[in-house]
Enzyme design. Structure first.
Site, PDB file in Angstrom:
ATOM      1  N   LYS A  32      39.244  50.591  42.915  1.00 17.02           N
ATOM      2  CA  LYS A  32      38.986  50.969  41.527  1.00 17.02           C
ATOM      3  C   LYS A  32      37.496  51.074  41.223  1.00 17.02           C
ATOM      4  CE  LYS A  32      41.880  50.748  38.653  1.00 17.02           C
ATOM      5  NZ  LYS A  32      42.824  51.704  38.053  1.00 17.02           N
ATOM      6  N   CYS A  63      40.101  37.084  62.495  1.00 17.41           N
ATOM      7  CA  CYS A  63      41.309  36.260  62.439  1.00 17.41           C
ATOM      8  C   CYS A  63      42.292  36.680  63.537  1.00 17.41           C
ATOM      9  CB  CYS A  63      41.929  36.328  61.046  1.00 17.41           C
ATOM     10  SG  CYS A  63      43.086  34.985  60.696  1.00 17.41           S
ATOM     11  N   TYR A  64      43.401  37.355  63.196  1.00 15.30           N
ATOM     12  CA  TYR A  64      44.332  37.787  64.249  1.00 15.30           C
ATOM     13  C   TYR A  64      43.630  38.701  65.253  1.00 15.30           C
ATOM     14  CZ  TYR A  64      48.300  39.865  66.643  1.00 15.30           C
ATOM     15  OH  TYR A  64      49.173  40.288  67.613  1.00 15.30           O
ATOM     16  N   GLY A 118      46.141  39.736  60.493  1.00 12.34           N
ATOM     17  CA  GLY A 118      47.536  40.132  60.429  1.00 12.34           C
ATOM     18  C   GLY A 118      48.446  38.926  60.297  1.00 12.34           C
ATOM     19  N   HIS A 144      37.601  35.216  57.150  1.00 10.07           N
ATOM     20  CA  HIS A 144      37.684  36.576  56.602  1.00 10.07           C
ATOM     21  C   HIS A 144      36.396  36.926  55.856  1.00 10.07           C
ATOM     22  CE1 HIS A 144      41.973  37.468  57.408  1.00 10.07           C
ATOM     23  NE2 HIS A 144      42.076  36.151  57.377  1.00 10.07           N
ATOM     24  N   ASP A 202      42.051  56.197  37.139  1.00  9.90           N
ATOM     25  CA  ASP A 202      42.350  56.883  38.392  1.00  9.90           C
ATOM     26  C   ASP A 202      42.662  58.361  38.178  1.00  9.90           C
ATOM     27  OD1 ASP A 202      42.223  54.231  39.134  1.00  9.90           O
ATOM     28  OD2 ASP A 202      44.396  54.007  39.261  1.00  9.90           O
ATOM     29  N   GLU A 212      35.582  39.730  54.751  1.00 12.74           N
ATOM     30  CA  GLU A 212      35.803  40.833  53.817  1.00 12.74           C
ATOM     31  C   GLU A 212      36.122  40.378  52.401  1.00 12.74           C
ATOM     32  OE1 GLU A 212      39.877  40.294  55.864  1.00 12.74           O
ATOM     33  OE2 GLU A 212      37.756  39.925  56.279  1.00 12.74           O
TER      34      GLU A 212
END
Length: 525
Positions: free
Chosen positions: A381, A87-88, A54, A177, A235, A179
């Site tokens: 996507k 992290c945060y 964050g 991170h 989409d 991710e």
């Protein structure tokens, strides 16, 4: 019920990437705001809990807090719910438990190289993660004093505390991170958390998603009807295929030509969806109407708002015609909204910051009075592409590069006119055609031309010209949240430039964009 890892969103732009990476391992994940009551989180029966990054410092007055009760959650078998702070999330957990978090003398952004304690690499969070592998840092604060019972399990040159764990509970934290794709073994780390620490078996997949969504849509819609705004992009096309599988002729698609489409798109979309899918497709060519409202408009946000409002007006008129045919107004509106649209536009789940407005996100007017169906609102996507293959959507549509809702209007910097649109369409078509001819189209995430509000001097046929400049943009990415410029061969770029300048009267110069995201965005507006 799937085994679920719950992700608390503390406002990171990367929160959805955590969910996506976890789902890639075959484990279902769900994002909830950090403000949700612990009782609601417990009701989800999580197999594990991840605390996102964050933008705040734990010492900020408005910084979101961590409820200590979350660290006491138990699963149905009585074992503690494992926790991973990122992290945060790590800092919030450590601060709550009596650790010290301080502003770092040297901020750390970008790649670092991790060193893992030997026993941890062999066993739990860092199993199969080698020393020296890259991790992605993005923080100004760091942990300087560990809570009681915690120990360091990994470090970098600039971060002595890069990862920690509680020796008495399955609670872990990382300063980097995992991710993002820039962390070499980030997926492995999250997979280790899901399987080695949370004991998940993995029972989620895009195929199961399709089955569940079809059943859920049928149950929710019943005998009512659904309308969907079809653009021909990935989409909305895959959303239409999913809704059509679930509802058949209860689905009514509306395709509006706003005059901002790519070359040949107006005819191609009608052929595909009336032919291949045999859908009920209503069309309206409103080119003149859109160009009139855009006349003289330069600001990109104003363009988006005007295009969105005009689209709603045309869409409502088409809906009225459908209602007249049916004898009643459809109750549901479906959209192919993806999570990147939401996280870059509004605070969907948690306090993520706004970057830009998307015309199909952020509140249709109340007077439209529809119930909204957005089956892909938590997908990226590439996940939608995989679902499209499962639904037999043709490859040219499933593999199509992303195209913004406002269309070519935000690829023309400055005023939008019919003449400038024609220039851009031709240049863009040449670029895409050459990418396909040279087997490069599928090697890039997105590619397009941009018409700049710049004229330059040139020489053509021994005569001086003063004409438009066209920029070419191509990026590589996994999910669109971060992107690097595509290193296309110089000979190829030279050939494309030569074709554009020779075949598109009004353009006498092309340039190539070598900016990454961040700091730039993929689109220019």
């Amino acid at each position: 019920m799937h085994e679920t890892i719950v992700i608390l969103d503390y406002g990171s732009q990367y929160t959805q990437l955590i969910a996506r990476r976890v789902r890639e391992t075959g484990v279902y994940s769900e994002i909830v705001p950090c403000t949700v009551d612990t009782e609601e989180i417990a009701a989800l029966k999580p197999h594990g809990l991840i605390l996102s990054g964050g933008p705040c410092s734990v010492y900020d007055e408005e910084a979101p807090k961590l409820d200590s009760a979350l660290l006491e959650l138990r699963r149905d078998d009585g074992t503690p719910v494992p926790v991973l702070g990122i992290c945060y999330g790590l800092q919030a957990m450590a601060h709550l438990l009596g650790g010290e978090v301080e502003r770092a003398d040297r901020r750390e952004f970008g790649r670092a190289h991790i060193e893992v304690k030997e026993n941890e690499r062999d066993e739990r969070l860092f199993a199969e993660v080698p020393d020296g592998s890259a991790v992605w840092m993005s923080h100004s604060d760091h942990l300087t004093d560990l809570p009681d019972g915690y120990e360091v399990i990994a470090s970098t040159d600039n971060a002595p505390v890069a990862a920690v764990h509680d020796t008495d509970a399955p609670h872990y934290g990382v300063q980097f991170h995992p991710e993002v794709v820039h962390t070499d073994f980030g997926r492995q780390i999250l997979e280790n958390f899901a399987y080695e620490i949370c004991d998940c078996s993995g029972d989620w997949s895009p195929a199961s998603f399709v089955e569940e969504q079809v059943a859920e849509i049928r149950e929710r819609v019943g005998d009512e009807h659904v309308i969907l705004g079809l653009s021909g992009g990935v989409d909305s096309s895959v959303a239409a295929a999913l809704l059509h599988r679930a509802l058949g002729d209860q689905l009514h698609c509306i395709f509006v030509n706003n005059g901002l489409l790519r070359k040949g798109e107006w005819g191609q979309v009608q052929k595909t969806f009336r032919g291949h899918f045999d859908m009920d497709l209503h069309t309206q060519d409103a080119t003149d109407r859109f160009l009139e409202v855009l006349d003289g408009v330069v600001d990109p946000e104003e363009k988006r708002v005007l295009i969105g409002n005009t689209f709603i007006d045309v869409f409502e008129e088409q809906t009225d015609e459908i209602a007249e045919e049916l004898g009643h107004r459809p109750e549901f509106l479906a959209q192919g909204t993806l999570y990147p649209d939401l996280i870059e536009s509004v605070s969907f789940k948690g306090p993520s910051e706004t970057i830009k407005t998307h015309h199909n996100v952020g509140g249709l007017p109340d007077e439209l009075d529809f119930e909204l169906i957005e089956p892909f609102r938590e997908l990226f996507k590439d996940e939608v592409r995989e679902i499209g293959h499962l639904l037999d959507v043709p490859d040219p549509i499933v593999g199509r590069h992303p195209f913004p809702g406002p269309g070519l209007a935000i690829r023309i910097l400055g005023p939008v006119t019919a003449e400038r649109l024609d220039l851009l369409r031709e240049a863009d078509a040449i670029f895409i055609e050459e990418l396909r001819e040279n087997d490069l189209y599928d090697e890039v995430w997105q590619a397009f031309a941009v018409l700049l509000p710049v004229q330059s001097v040139g020489v053509m046929g021994d005569e001086r010209t003063y004409e438009n400049v066209c920029a070419l943009r191509a990026v590589t990415s996994v999910d669109g949240m971060t992107a690097d410029w595509a290193h296309l061969p110089h000979d190829f770029l030279g050939h494309v430039s030569n074709r554009i300048v020779n075949e598109v009267p009004g353009i006498n110069r092309t340039v190539y964009d070598v900016s990454s995201k961040p700091p730039a965005t993929i689109e220019w507006e």
